[in-house]
Write a protein that holds these residues in place. Structure first.
Motif, mmCIF file in Angstrom:
data_model
loop_
_atom_site.group_PDB
_atom_site.id
_atom_site.type_symbol
_atom_site.label_atom_id
_atom_site.label_comp_id
_atom_site.label_asym_id
_atom_site.label_seq_id
_atom_site.Cartn_x
_atom_site.Cartn_y
_atom_site.Cartn_z
ATOM 1 N N ALA A 1 0.806 -1.231 0.000
ATOM 2 C CA ALA A 1 0.000 0.000 0.000
ATOM 3 C C ALA A 1 0.837 1.277 0.000
ATOM 4 C CB ALA A 1 -1.022 0.024 1.140
ATOM 5 N N THR A 2 2.169 1.160 -0.200
ATOM 6 C CA THR A 2 2.970 2.393 -0.268
ATOM 7 C C THR A 2 3.107 2.915 -1.702
ATOM 8 O OG1 THR A 2 4.991 1.075 -0.322
ATOM 9 C CG2 THR A 2 4.311 1.935 1.818
ATOM 10 N N ARG A 3 2.665 2.149 -2.701
ATOM 11 C CA ARG A 3 2.637 2.667 -4.075
ATOM 12 C C ARG A 3 1.398 3.533 -4.223
ATOM 13 N NH1 ARG A 3 -0.290 1.231 -8.433
ATOM 14 N NH2 ARG A 3 -0.990 -0.790 -7.668
ATOM 15 N N PRO A 4 1.538 4.780 -4.695
ATOM 16 C CA PRO A 4 0.326 5.592 -4.864
ATOM 17 C C PRO A 4 -0.593 4.926 -5.883
ATOM 18 C CG PRO A 4 2.331 6.872 -5.317
ATOM 19 C CD PRO A 4 2.747 5.450 -5.177
ATOM 20 N N VAL B 1 -7.625 -7.210 0.865
ATOM 21 C CA VAL B 1 -7.707 -6.266 -0.250
ATOM 22 C C VAL B 1 -8.200 -4.924 0.279
ATOM 23 C CG1 VAL B 1 -8.889 -5.721 -2.403
ATOM 24 C CG2 VAL B 1 -8.093 -8.055 -1.985
ATOM 25 N N ALA B 2 -7.479 -3.843 -0.075
ATOM 26 C CA ALA B 2 -7.905 -2.500 0.337
ATOM 27 C C ALA B 2 -8.319 -1.711 -0.902
ATOM 28 C CB ALA B 2 -6.780 -1.785 1.069
ATOM 29 N N LEU B 3 -9.569 -1.254 -0.920
ATOM 30 C CA LEU B 3 -10.105 -0.455 -2.019
ATOM 31 C C LEU B 3 -10.176 0.998 -1.599
ATOM 32 C CD1 LEU B 3 -13.416 -2.380 -2.915
ATOM 33 C CD2 LEU B 3 -11.105 -2.898 -3.692
ATOM 34 N N ASP B 4 -10.110 1.884 -2.616
ATOM 35 C CA ASP B 4 -10.481 3.275 -2.377
ATOM 36 C C ASP B 4 -9.648 3.890 -1.255
ATOM 37 O OD1 ASP B 4 -11.952 5.509 -2.902
ATOM 38 O OD2 ASP B 4 -13.771 4.882 -1.850
ATOM 39 N N MET B 5 -8.345 3.680 -1.318
ATOM 40 C CA MET B 5 -7.483 4.114 -0.223
ATOM 41 C C MET B 5 -6.281 4.866 -0.798
ATOM 42 S SD MET B 5 -5.818 1.741 2.760
ATOM 43 C CE MET B 5 -4.472 1.066 1.793
ATOM 44 N N PRO B 6 -5.906 5.996 -0.172
ATOM 45 C CA PRO B 6 -4.693 6.677 -0.639
ATOM 46 C C PRO B 6 -3.460 5.879 -0.243
ATOM 47 C CG PRO B 6 -5.525 7.731 1.348
ATOM 48 C CD PRO B 6 -6.520 6.667 0.978
ATOM 49 N N ARG B 7 -2.321 6.321 -0.733
ATOM 50 C CA ARG B 7 -1.056 5.688 -0.391
ATOM 51 C C ARG B 7 -0.842 5.687 1.122
ATOM 52 N NH1 ARG B 7 4.619 8.316 -2.403
ATOM 53 N NH2 ARG B 7 5.879 6.764 -1.356
ATOM 54 N N ALA B 8 -0.315 4.583 1.650
ATOM 55 C CA ALA B 8 -0.070 4.475 3.097
ATOM 56 C C ALA B 8 1.252 5.148 3.453
ATOM 57 C CB ALA B 8 -0.047 3.006 3.507
ATOM 58 N N PRO B 9 1.362 5.738 4.651
ATOM 59 C CA PRO B 9 2.603 6.426 5.029
ATOM 60 C C PRO B 9 3.748 5.468 5.363
ATOM 61 C CG PRO B 9 1.022 6.520 6.827
ATOM 62 C CD PRO B 9 0.315 5.885 5.671
ATOM 63 N N TYR B 10 3.433 4.223 5.605
ATOM 64 C CA TYR B 10 4.458 3.202 5.885
ATOM 65 C C TYR B 10 3.911 1.890 5.333
ATOM 66 C CZ TYR B 10 1.210 2.709 9.807
ATOM 67 O OH TYR B 10 0.070 2.576 10.560
ATOM 68 N N VAL C 1 -6.058 0.218 7.377
ATOM 69 C CA VAL C 1 -6.880 0.470 6.186
ATOM 70 C C VAL C 1 -8.051 1.389 6.565
ATOM 71 C CG1 VAL C 1 -8.488 -0.613 4.532
ATOM 72 C CG2 VAL C 1 -6.215 -1.614 4.936
ATOM 73 N N HIS C 2 -8.651 1.134 7.713
ATOM 74 C CA HIS C 2 -9.730 1.989 8.202
ATOM 75 C C HIS C 2 -9.273 3.410 8.433
ATOM 76 C CE1 HIS C 2 -13.677 0.380 9.599
ATOM 77 N NE2 HIS C 2 -13.195 -0.560 8.826
ATOM 78 N N ARG C 3 -8.145 3.552 9.129
ATOM 79 C CA ARG C 3 -7.660 4.884 9.471
ATOM 80 C C ARG C 3 -7.382 5.682 8.210
ATOM 81 N NH1 ARG C 3 -3.694 3.603 11.689
ATOM 82 N NH2 ARG C 3 -4.555 3.206 13.729
ATOM 83 N N LEU C 4 -6.876 4.971 7.164
ATOM 84 C CA LEU C 4 -6.552 5.651 5.910
ATOM 85 C C LEU C 4 -7.794 5.901 5.061
ATOM 86 C CD1 LEU C 4 -3.312 3.627 5.200
ATOM 87 C CD2 LEU C 4 -3.431 6.092 5.613
ATOM 88 N N GLY C 5 -8.952 5.472 5.548
ATOM 89 C CA GLY C 5 -10.194 5.733 4.824
ATOM 90 C C GLY C 5 -10.508 4.701 3.754
#
Ligand SMILES: [Zn+2]
Ligand SMILES: [Zn+2]
Length: 544
Positions: free
Chosen positions: A83-86, A112-121, A134-138
């Motif tokens: 999840a670190t790839r935009p 699987v994470a949908l509809d999520m921005p890039r993760a900070p780590y 995944v929740h925190r990142l929306g």
């Protein structure tokens, strides 16, 4: 010579006829006349698809072309990653809306994470930690192939705060089939690809797991194609050889086997960003159903509830093939059936999830796979959605007591220093550059025969991070749990009872008395080689 040729031709014809006889029937055409307005809002797509970005055989353009060929309007790409790839912005390719998502490997299976921005780590670690991130990142998270016959792929944490579940995964389904059915499907694939793949489906036990989850909270179920386009080394199964190397099953065959249908508020207009919002919004609220298209197609479902005093009328309308049965399922199992295109049933108002399935005669599997599976809609469950940010225990932060005497533990190549003052400690670290080689840096402190049940910390990192709080016994065994910390989330309450063995350790957590060290670990679970940072430990205490 001539005679030999004729014999060969005869054998080939006989083999061809044999395959046609053996092949599954073509999908039944479902009559949808009169349902045009619902059809315009029902958007078909493939969910769970891999490209050459991970272990798929085709690139985005090839996947889009296959989806267009299968008549789909959107594809949700789910290449493996942390999840670190935009994510790519939504775009139309060959008239197909391509949505970029990610399939994350956790200690408890794939998520699987949908509809999520890039993760900070990098997201990783336990299923619960990843679902929480995944929740925190929306994002919207889905437990992939939860009942895969391969233990390493199975989703094993039923309590993790998942948003969705794959009720069926086409890449898992064939694994438990007897060899004779696999051989038959492999042969008839050349005559009727999607139908032959569908012959390997059964009614998954995941449906029962989903129904059990629905008694406590809302979870959206989707059919996962898990399409790879055949070839290549696979995360799911690196041992696969023959069929994978010849490109079977193809993307198009997978897309014609099963798909999902998002029911959106108004027909898609051709703007990728707006249309992505509409499709993903429909999935998030459960306005989505799954269809085994290889059995019958197209499929339309309108499912809603009309409250009327003490009861609620559940109304389901669906286009169904001849001989189909619509089934309404509620908290107590199957509660009503209909052999027509409409099912109307009164249920008591109050908590409860109700969903519909359509079953068709002659469906493959033992027990047979349902043709259409809808999501619960329109009825309040009465159970609050789980707040994932709630830390277990709570208990309030201790006062500003002097911190533990922290020291550094690390691998030989990484660097770290710790500065301590009267009330705080500050760790400054850099994980060694280069390839992944179990780099780690930890603040460690020793404890002796203390009867504690939790560790209370107040932490301030220089950027959002996930910290692995661990305990260690004399013999070197470790247990731990990871916690998200940032400028606004500084309190960590690490209960011993909520910790899990580290490095595959399955022993149960020891009592506080047998713990000899406490460690605050930064490792490659949620970081990368070369990363540096700072972590302030503002206070630390043992809770009895
Ligand atoms: Zn997977
Ligand atoms: Zn996958």
């Amino acid at each position: 010579m001539r005679r030999l040729t004729w014999t060969l031709v005869a054998i080939l014809i006989a083999a061809g006829v044999f395959l046609f006889v053996l092949a599954p029937p073509a999908p039944v055409r479902v009559d949808t006349a009169g349902w045009e307005s619902l059809a315009a809002r029902t958007v078909s797509g493939a969910y769970h698809v891999h490209t050459t970005r991970s272990d798929g055989h085709g690139d985005k353009a090839a996947v889009a072309a296959a989806a267009a060929g299968a008549g789909l309007k959107f594809v949700i790409l789910t290449d493996h990653g942390d999840a670190t790839r935009p994510p790519d912005p939504p775009e139309y390719v060959e008239g197909v809306l391509m949505l970029d998502a990610v399939e994350i490997s956790t200690d408890d299976g794939h998520y699987v994470a949908l509809d999520m921005p890039r993760a900070p780590y990098p997201l990783g670690g336990t299923g619960e930690a990843v679902a929480e991130d995944v929740h925190r990142l929306g994002g919207f998270g889905i437990a992939a192939h939860p009942d895969s016959p391969k233990a390493a792929l199975r989703w094993t944490d039923p309590s993790a705060p998942i948003d969705g579940i794959e009720w069926i995964n086409a890449d898992s389904e064939w694994r438990d089939e007897p060899r004779r059915r696999l051989i038959r499907a492999g042969l008839t694939y050349f005559v009727r690809p999607a139908g032959s793949l569908a012959m390997l489906l059964d009614r998954p036990v995941t449906l029962d797991r989903w129904d059990a989850l629905l008694r406590t909270r809302r979870v959206v179920a989707l059919a996962g194609a898990d399409a790879h386009g055949g070839a290549g080394k696979r995360v799911e199964d690196p041992t696969r050889t023959f069929f994978s190397t010849i490109g079977i099953p193809s993307y198009e065959a997978s897309f014609r086997e099963l798909s999902i249908r998002a029911v959106v508020d108004r027909p898609l207009a051709g703007n990728a960003v707006e249309d992505a919002k509409a499709v993903l919004g429909a999935i998030r609220r459960g306005s989505v159903f799954s269809v085994i298209d290889a059995l019958a197609s197209p499929a339309l479902l309108d499912f809603h509830a009309v409250p009327s005093g003490a009861t609620v009328t559940v109304l389901a309308r669906a286009t169904v093939p001849p001989g189909a049965t619509m089934v309404l399922l509620g908290p107590s199992g199957e509660i009503a059936t209909s052999s027509g295109r409409e099912l109307r049933h009164e249920v008591p108002s109050g908590p409860g999830a109700y969903r519909v399935e359509v079953r068709v005669a002659g469906a493959p599997g033992d027990p047979p796979v349902p043709w259409l599976v809808g999501n619960p809609l329109g009825i309040e469950l009465g159970v609050p959605e789980r707040d994932v940010d709630t830390r277990p225990g709570g208990g309030g932060m201790p006062g500003r007591i002097a911190p533990f005497p922290w020291r550094i533990e690390k691998d030989a190549a990484s660097s770290a220093i710790v500065r301590t003052s009267a009330y705080a400690a500050e760790l400054e670290y850099t994980l060694a550059q280069g390839s992944r080689n179990s780099q780690y840096v930890a603040l460690a402190t020793d404890v002796h025969q203390q009867a504690f049940r939790a560790i209370d910390l107040e932490l301030q990192p220089d950027r959002p991070m996930r910290l692995f709080v661990q305990v260690r016994t004399e013999d070197g065994r470790r247990w731990g749990r990871s916690f998200y910390v940032d400028a606004a989330h500084t309190a960590v309450h690490a209960e011993l009872s909520a910790m899990r063995g580290v490095g595959g350790l399955t022993d149960s957590v020891p009592s506080g008395e047998s713990v000899t060290s406490i460690l605050l670990v930064v490792d490659l679970t949620n970081s990368v080689p070369g990363r540096s940072g700072r972590l302030h430990v503002l206070s630390s205490a043992l809770a009895k």
